[in-house]
Design an enzyme around this catalytic site. Structure first.
Site, mmCIF file in Angstrom:
data_model
loop_
_atom_site.group_PDB
_atom_site.id
_atom_site.type_symbol
_atom_site.label_atom_id
_atom_site.label_comp_id
_atom_site.label_asym_id
_atom_site.label_seq_id
_atom_site.Cartn_x
_atom_site.Cartn_y
_atom_site.Cartn_z
ATOM 1 N N THR A 88 -7.700 -25.992 20.273
ATOM 2 C CA THR A 88 -7.397 -25.185 21.455
ATOM 3 C C THR A 88 -7.193 -23.705 21.171
ATOM 4 O O THR A 88 -7.210 -22.896 22.116
ATOM 5 C CB THR A 88 -6.134 -25.718 22.167
ATOM 6 O OG1 THR A 88 -5.026 -25.676 21.255
ATOM 7 C CG2 THR A 88 -6.341 -27.146 22.643
ATOM 8 N N ASP A 90 -12.639 -17.516 20.644
ATOM 9 C CA ASP A 90 -11.773 -18.252 21.562
ATOM 10 C C ASP A 90 -10.922 -17.309 22.399
ATOM 11 O O ASP A 90 -10.051 -16.605 21.884
ATOM 12 C CB ASP A 90 -10.877 -19.198 20.767
ATOM 13 C CG ASP A 90 -10.251 -20.255 21.641
ATOM 14 O OD1 ASP A 90 -11.006 -21.056 22.222
ATOM 15 O OD2 ASP A 90 -9.010 -20.278 21.749
ATOM 16 N N ASP A 117 -16.767 -26.188 31.198
ATOM 17 C CA ASP A 117 -17.313 -26.336 29.857
ATOM 18 C C ASP A 117 -16.182 -26.248 28.826
ATOM 19 O O ASP A 117 -15.220 -25.501 29.004
ATOM 20 C CB ASP A 117 -18.341 -25.224 29.620
ATOM 21 C CG ASP A 117 -19.005 -25.314 28.266
ATOM 22 O OD1 ASP A 117 -19.893 -26.158 28.105
ATOM 23 O OD2 ASP A 117 -18.623 -24.536 27.370
ATOM 24 N N HIS A 148 -10.887 -27.669 24.915
ATOM 25 C CA HIS A 148 -10.526 -26.592 24.006
ATOM 26 C C HIS A 148 -9.602 -25.565 24.662
ATOM 27 O O HIS A 148 -9.282 -24.545 24.058
ATOM 28 C CB HIS A 148 -11.784 -25.914 23.470
ATOM 29 C CG HIS A 148 -12.651 -26.852 22.686
ATOM 30 N ND1 HIS A 148 -12.370 -27.200 21.387
ATOM 31 C CD2 HIS A 148 -13.758 -27.543 23.029
ATOM 32 C CE1 HIS A 148 -13.275 -28.059 20.957
ATOM 33 N NE2 HIS A 148 -14.128 -28.285 21.931
ATOM 34 N N GLU A 161 -15.358 -30.899 30.825
ATOM 35 C CA GLU A 161 -16.036 -31.447 29.653
ATOM 36 C C GLU A 161 -14.976 -31.718 28.589
ATOM 37 O O GLU A 161 -14.658 -30.866 27.766
ATOM 38 C CB GLU A 161 -17.087 -30.462 29.120
ATOM 39 C CG GLU A 161 -17.884 -31.048 27.962
ATOM 40 C CD GLU A 161 -18.574 -29.990 27.109
ATOM 41 O OE1 GLU A 161 -19.514 -30.356 26.383
ATOM 42 O OE2 GLU A 161 -18.167 -28.816 27.153
#
Length: 509
Positions: A207, A216, A246, A250, A296
């Site tokens: 994450t 990220d 998407d 994460h 997702e």
């Protein structure tokens, strides 16, 4: 996401719980990682006054009748020009590729995939440079408006693929407007946001680090949240009525590690994105329950399916894997195609035979013939639950040439309006409210989905002809299937008939 990340997860039971809204938190542990401090949040106070939607407890009476066409790599004018055909094929929703500003290297925009990386690649639109509408692959805002007008005319709901988790690899291509709006580049990414994930089952890495090496984004930054929600609300104002998130797994949940080095105190992105809370005066512009939203969340070890269910429906990636295994073998023998293999109740799952990732990344599903995909689609779509998504393969693609004509923006092949696909899409609507009963032949080749006493769908997933000799709730009598007018008979509750290789049949009372 365009980097393949997949592992099948074993079956989980459905749990009946309601996740409470956290009102008080305290940091109970600090972990030093690469000289960065990451705080873990522990909930200590709870309130039962507000309760999230329970997506874990299956309602046996619930039936789904929607079908989604993934118009992958089609541009807005192409989608608009084919909207009537999409509606006539029985699809109720379409999912577009990402519509935000995207990475555009010189010479790109011509091909879906170019191994020489000079004329473009489909995954460039999964590399945002700004959260503004329009890119060189799908088209501009005016063209999107025309597409949405066409969708409204034909009663099709539009879902947009959104990806707030990351930006383009080349961070120098990220727009100055975006960087300035979020408080500068230091505030744009997590403190370890440029470090590639090494273990996707580690929630801290998953994450807070770069999945697929994509930088990220600090999704907990209120300035980013405001900027992103303005983009979402603009889409909603235009008529978009759903989102596919998407790389959703994460983006951290309240129970996940927080990036204290970036000044984060709580992972609240999903509370903002789903309209539970406002950020700097901006809130989701429409009631969240009026939207179709799924994330997702690819199944693997240590994936928090239960907690993600508090916010949205999820992808049944494990089930898709099992279904493709059956198609590969031409038999479901030894495989469980009845259980959905997910913690979330099946009425909230988005299902598929294949996705753009399984087709385009490592070509996990690309070797399957169109006939095989179609038999899987009929079985999947005839079922009582799940929200099936049909992936549109490139025009003139073959099992030796996965990219076909390889024209970015062009319509996919003819499979989305194949008579068998059309028949099962309409069957799904007609069977609304009817419970399912699944029967599989002893050799595993013939899959039968009974829907109450109103209809039945037959799929022969083998490359040879087979006989149907399976129990059904259809009344005794003779039936002609909707596509080939082939006769089947029911006597004493047993459905009998001959089925051709890799062919499906729809029977209705």
């Amino acid at each position: 996401m365009f980097i393949l990340e997949y592992n099948f997860k074993n079956s989980l039971n459905h749990y009946n719980f309601c996740f409470v809204i956290l009102q008080k938190t305290k940091i109970f542990n600090l972990i030093s990682v690469m000289n960065k401090t990451v705080a873990l949040v522990l909930a200590t106070g709870f309130s039962l006054s507000v309760c999230a939607k329970d997506r874990l407890t299956h309602d046996p009476a619930a039936t789904n009748d929607e079908t989604i066409l993934h118009v992958w790599s089609w541009n807005f004018p192409t989608i608009a020009d084919n909207m009537k055909k999409i509606a006539e094929a029985g699809f109720t929703m379409i999912q577009t590729s990402p519509v935000q500003n995207s990475y555009q290297p010189e010479g790109s925009g011509k091909k879906i995939f170019d191994e020489n990386v000079t004329e473009g690649n489909w995954y460039y639109y999964y590399q945002p440079t700004d959260w503004k509408i329009g890119n060189y692959i799908l088209g501009d805002k005016e063209q999107m408006t025309q597409m949405l007008d066409s969708a409204q005319k034909y009663g099709i709901r539009v879902i947009v693929d959104v990806l707030p988790n990351h930006t383009a690899f080349d961070i120098d291509e990220v727009s100055d407007d975006f960087v300035n709006a979020v408080g500068g580049r230091d505030k744009l990414y997590h403190s370890n946001g440029l470090r590639p994930v090494s273990d996707y089952n580690d929630r801290l890495e998953c994450t807070l680090w770069a999945s697929g090496a994509l930088p990220d984004v600090n999704t907990e930054n209120p300035d980013f949240q405001k900027y992103y929600m303005q983009f979402v609300n603009e889409l909603l104002d235009m008529g978009v009525r759903g989102f596919r998130y998407d790389t959703a797994k994460h983006i951290g949940l309240p129970s996940d590690p927080v990036d204290s080095e970036s000044g984060v105190k709580v992972n609240d992105f999903w509370d903002v994105a789903t309209g539970r809370k406002a950020v700097k005066g901006v809130k989701l512009a429409v009631p969240y329950d009026s939207l179709f939203v799924y994330g997702e969340v690819l199944q693997d070890r240590n994936v928090k399916e239960e907690e993600y269910s508090e916010y949205f429906g999820q992808t049944a990636s494990g089930y898709g894997h099992i279904l493709r295994e059956a198609l590969d073998k031409g038999s479901a023998e030894g495989l469980d195609l009845v259980n959905w293999h997910h913690a979330e109740a099946p009425e909230y799952l988005t299902t598929w035979v294949e996705s753009h990732d399984t087709y385009a990344n490592e070509h996990e599903s690309a070797h399957l013939s169109d006939d095989q995909i179609r038999t899987g689609w009929v079985f999947l779509t005839a079922r009582q639950n799940g929200n099936p998504l049909f992936f549109s393969r490139p025009q003139n693609s073959s099992r030796k040439n996965y990219w076909g004509d390889n024209i970015l923006g062009a319509r996919g092949n003819d499979e989305f309006f194949h008579p068998e696909v059309v028949a099962v899409n309409k069957f799904r609507k007609e069977m609304s409210g009817q419970p399912e009963d699944i029967r599989i032949s002893d050799n595993g080749a013939v899959l039968l989905v009974n829907r109450g006493n109103k209809g039945a769908a037959i799929s022969n997933i083998a490359k040879i002809a087979n006989f149907v000799n399976l129990p059904t709730s259809l009344p005794d009598g003779s039936y002609r299937d909707k596509v080939y007018n082939k006769e089947f008979k029911v006597k004493n509750g047993i459905l009998k008939g001959l089925v051709a290789p890799l062919t499906t049949y729809i029977l209705v009372k």
